[in-house]
Design an enzyme around this catalytic site. Structure first.
Site, PDB file in Angstrom:
ATOM      1  N   HIS A 110      20.076  85.677  39.104  1.00 34.24           N
ATOM      2  CA  HIS A 110      20.429  86.979  39.673  1.00 34.24           C
ATOM      3  C   HIS A 110      21.917  87.268  39.572  1.00 34.24           C
ATOM      4  O   HIS A 110      22.332  88.414  39.750  1.00 34.24           O
ATOM      5  CB  HIS A 110      19.940  87.089  41.127  1.00 34.24           C
ATOM      6  CG  HIS A 110      20.689  86.267  42.121  1.00 34.24           C
ATOM      7  ND1 HIS A 110      20.197  85.089  42.641  1.00 34.24           N
ATOM      8  CD2 HIS A 110      21.886  86.448  42.716  1.00 34.24           C
ATOM      9  CE1 HIS A 110      21.048  84.593  43.508  1.00 34.24           C
ATOM     10  NE2 HIS A 110      22.093  85.396  43.569  1.00 34.24           N
TER      11      HIS A 110
ATOM     12  N   SER B  92      25.963  81.763  46.157  1.00 32.05           N
ATOM     13  CA  SER B  92      24.915  81.681  45.140  1.00 32.05           C
ATOM     14  C   SER B  92      25.424  81.053  43.856  1.00 32.05           C
ATOM     15  O   SER B  92      26.480  81.415  43.351  1.00 32.05           O
ATOM     16  CB  SER B  92      24.368  83.077  44.821  1.00 32.05           C
ATOM     17  OG  SER B  92      23.426  83.488  45.753  1.00 32.05           O
TER      18      SER B  92
ATOM     19  N   ASP C 113      15.072  81.422  39.199  1.00 34.84           N
ATOM     20  CA  ASP C 113      16.413  81.930  39.517  1.00 34.84           C
ATOM     21  C   ASP C 113      17.524  81.029  38.980  1.00 34.84           C
ATOM     22  O   ASP C 113      18.480  80.716  39.680  1.00 34.84           O
ATOM     23  CB  ASP C 113      16.572  82.119  41.028  1.00 34.84           C
ATOM     24  CG  ASP C 113      17.710  83.079  41.372  1.00 34.84           C
ATOM     25  OD1 ASP C 113      18.318  83.641  40.441  1.00 34.84           O
ATOM     26  OD2 ASP C 113      17.999  83.245  42.570  1.00 34.84           O
TER      27      ASP C 113
END
Length: 607
Positions: free
Chosen positions: A159, A268, A190
């Site tokens: 992402h 992230s 992901d």
């Protein structure tokens, strides 16, 4: 549905929101750990031009994760996904080799040379406009992190680099940015793999090795560049839980590590370490609700290794396979007795996906009691390490697309063993369109496009309608290549008078022929020699156009609305019929809705 939203505006995929019970008073959701600027968050989601009631700007269910629009007049707060580095090897090594054990001095976690391996990712995104599929949305920028795994490669979250048009990376202590290339994205897990060609970027960097799956209560350290400052940040906690977890970005269910270390917007893509200095996973999402705090999630190294091995084997990412069955637990003794299951084991097959290979050997009513000789309990769990159990789907996730699994079943009281080829799930309504533009065709101002989750999110659920939402959430594809084709909107022109207000309606037939997918519709239109073009929609609505008048009006409509082409490039290719089973069309789309894990029914689950 409420969710905790900081000033930076957490962004959440619509598919990531799960309803735990029928009560809406206890909301919770998964959010990606990425940061947004206050001003950027107000512009990140452009409203549909046809929406009568715009959705709240800061509604986290309507935003994509990891995206920040660059505002020069209001400098953005730094948004971080962190990354570790590894030197570019003269001798090429297998990417999967970096999962080997390597003991590291625990003190090295706090050593400057070790932290220098963390890099920041700067990505410019240009996402498709699903409501106007012939164009793209306005570009915006985001920052994230990645870590080096050797051979000139970086690992980050998918992402972080979704719909990328430019990716640059910068090392700690360096004021230069280097161009990076996205080699492959694994949307369901992901994870994304980047490469950097510059030799200068890799000077003094060391590769990061992946450690084993941790134990409960093991210490964990998360390193990254979260919101609140520009320098690197380190937070500590413990492993709270290890189980099959919902991945917000990929709308999939894979092994995940739950930790109580703070994972804030910006973490992230950053690594998480154990006390031995080994990377045990990649931070990627947090769990937000009014009743919880400090619940973060890490992608374990087993998932990372699976991703790297898949890419290395095939030269591309093929995705996680599935068995293709809907399962029910067998906790009730009467249910087991009725099915002639003598012991406290097994799960009941309630439905088999027509597109799966399991449809050739499994039937509704079968009881799966083993997977590759591992016994499946009546709660749908299997043994996992010592004194632990885990969801049966974990065993499937350890396989690769094309692998064969041996399934033990009980059918009408008789024990059997069957073999099933595992393949990735075929989604009737895809969660992602990774790369390229959505398919579309314009006929006399009528805009047709396939239904997808990004389109639903962009249009807002209220404008899509309950019937389409039900099909999107509950229906399964009858054959590979099947799509739900909708009339997205009508570009007003005298040739389509009376149809201008039609939008977001499923087209079922063209000139009496059932529609299989958008390419099939384009093919039928091209081959049509009849005087009229007859489109039959849901709810028995019909639209009729005169063929020659439609063809004459097409160029004028394209010019008036500034549209470069009447159809997407993929529809210029020759049409190939996807159906290998002529009986597939006899089964209506959505006639037999099924549940899935995201809806919150605990008794039924896809595997």
């Amino acid at each position: 549905m409420a969710a905790s939203v900081a000033n930076c505006c957490f962004s959440v995929l619509n598919a990531s929101v799960k309803i735990q019970s029928s009560s809406i008073s206890s909301p919770w959701c998964f959010v990606s750990a990425s940061s947004l600027t206050p001003r950027a968050s107000s512009n990140i989601k452009r409203k549909s031009s046809r929406s009568d009631s715009p959705s709240p700007i800061l509604n986290p269910e309507k935003n994509y994760p990891g995206r920040v629009r660059d505002e020069s007049s209001n400098p953005p707060q730094k948004m971080a996904f962190k990354a570790f580095g590894s030197p570019k090897k003269e001798k090429k090594e297998s990417l999967s080799d970096f999962s080997r054990d390597q003991q590291t001095d625990p003190a090295k976690i706090h050593d400057a040379s070790f932290l220098n391996a963390v890099v920041k990712v700067y990505c410019t995104h240009t996402a498709p406009d699903y409501s106007l599929p012939w164009q793209k949305q306005r570009q915006f920028t985001s920052t994230g992190s990645a870590f080096m795994i050797g051979d000139g490669k970086l690992l980050t979250n998918a992402h972080c680099v979704e719909h990328d048009t430019q990716v640059k990376v910068k090392r700690r202590g360096d004021d230069r940015k280097y161009v990076a290339k996205v080699l492959v994205r694994g949307v369901d897990c992901d994870i994304a793999l980047l490469s950097v060609e510059s030799e200068d970027f890799w000077k003094g960097a060391e590769p990061l090795r992946l450690g084993h799956l941790p134990r409960l209560q093991d210490s964990v350290t998360v390193v990254g560049y979260p919101l609140g400052g520009d320098t690197i940040s380190v937070t500590k906690g413990v492993v709270s839980r290890i189980e099959v977890t919902s991945y917000a970005h990929g709308s999939s269910d894979l092994l995940g590590i739950q930790i109580d270390a703070a994972i804030n917007p910006g973490n992230s893509g950053g690594p998480a370490f154990n006390d031995q200095g080994e990377c045990i996973g990649v931070a990627f999402q947090v769990y937000r609700s009014e009743e919880t705090e400090n619940i973060g999630y890490v992608i374990p190294t087993t998932v990372v290794s699976h991703f790297l091995t898949d890419y290395e084997r095939n030269g591309k990412y093929t995705g996680y396979p599935c068995l293709g069955v809907l399962l029910q637990k067998l906790e009730n003794p009467a249910l087991r007795e009725c099915l002639k299951v003598p012991t406290n084991e097994g799960v009941l097959v309630r439905r088999v996906e027509p597109t799966s290979d399991a449809s050739k050997v499994l039937k509704e009513g079968d009881v799966i009691v083993s997977f590759d000789d591992l016994h499946v309990g009546c709660e749908g769990t299997v043994p996992f390490r010592s004194s632990e159990r885990i969801a049966f789907r974990y065993l499937i996730s350890q396989k690769f697309a094309g692998d064969i699994a041996e399934i033990g079943i009980i059918r009408a009281g008789e024990h059997k063993k069957v073999q099933v080829v595992l393949r990735p799930r075929v989604h009737l309504v895809p969660y992602h369109i990774d790369g390229g533009q959505p398919s579309y065709i314009i006929v006399a101002g009528l805009v047709f496009t396939p239904l997808s989750e990004p389109l639903i999110e962009e249009e807002c659920e209220d404008t899509i309608g309950l019937k389409l939402l039900t099909k999107a959430r509950y229906s399964v594809a009858r054959f590979r290549g099947e799509q739900i084709v909708i009339l997205s909107q009508v570009l007003a022109n005298e040739v389509n008078i009376g149809y201008e207000d039609m939008n977001n309606q499923q087209v079922l037939k063209f000139n009496g022929i059932p529609i299989r997918n958008i390419h099939h519709l384009a093919h039928l239109i091209d081959m049509c020699k009849d005087k009229y073009l007859v489109f039959e929609f849901e709810d028995n609505y019909v639209a009729v156009l005169e063929r020659e008048a439609s063809n004459s009006a097409s160029l004028c409509i394209l010019k008036d609305y500034g549209i470069p082409s009447e159809r997407s490039a993929d529809l210029l290719e020759p049409y190939v019929d996807p159906i290998d089973d002529t009986q597939a069309l006899d089964q209506g789309i959505g006639d037999s809705p099924v549940s899935n894990l995201e809806i919150g029914f605990d008794g039924l689950v896809w595997a």
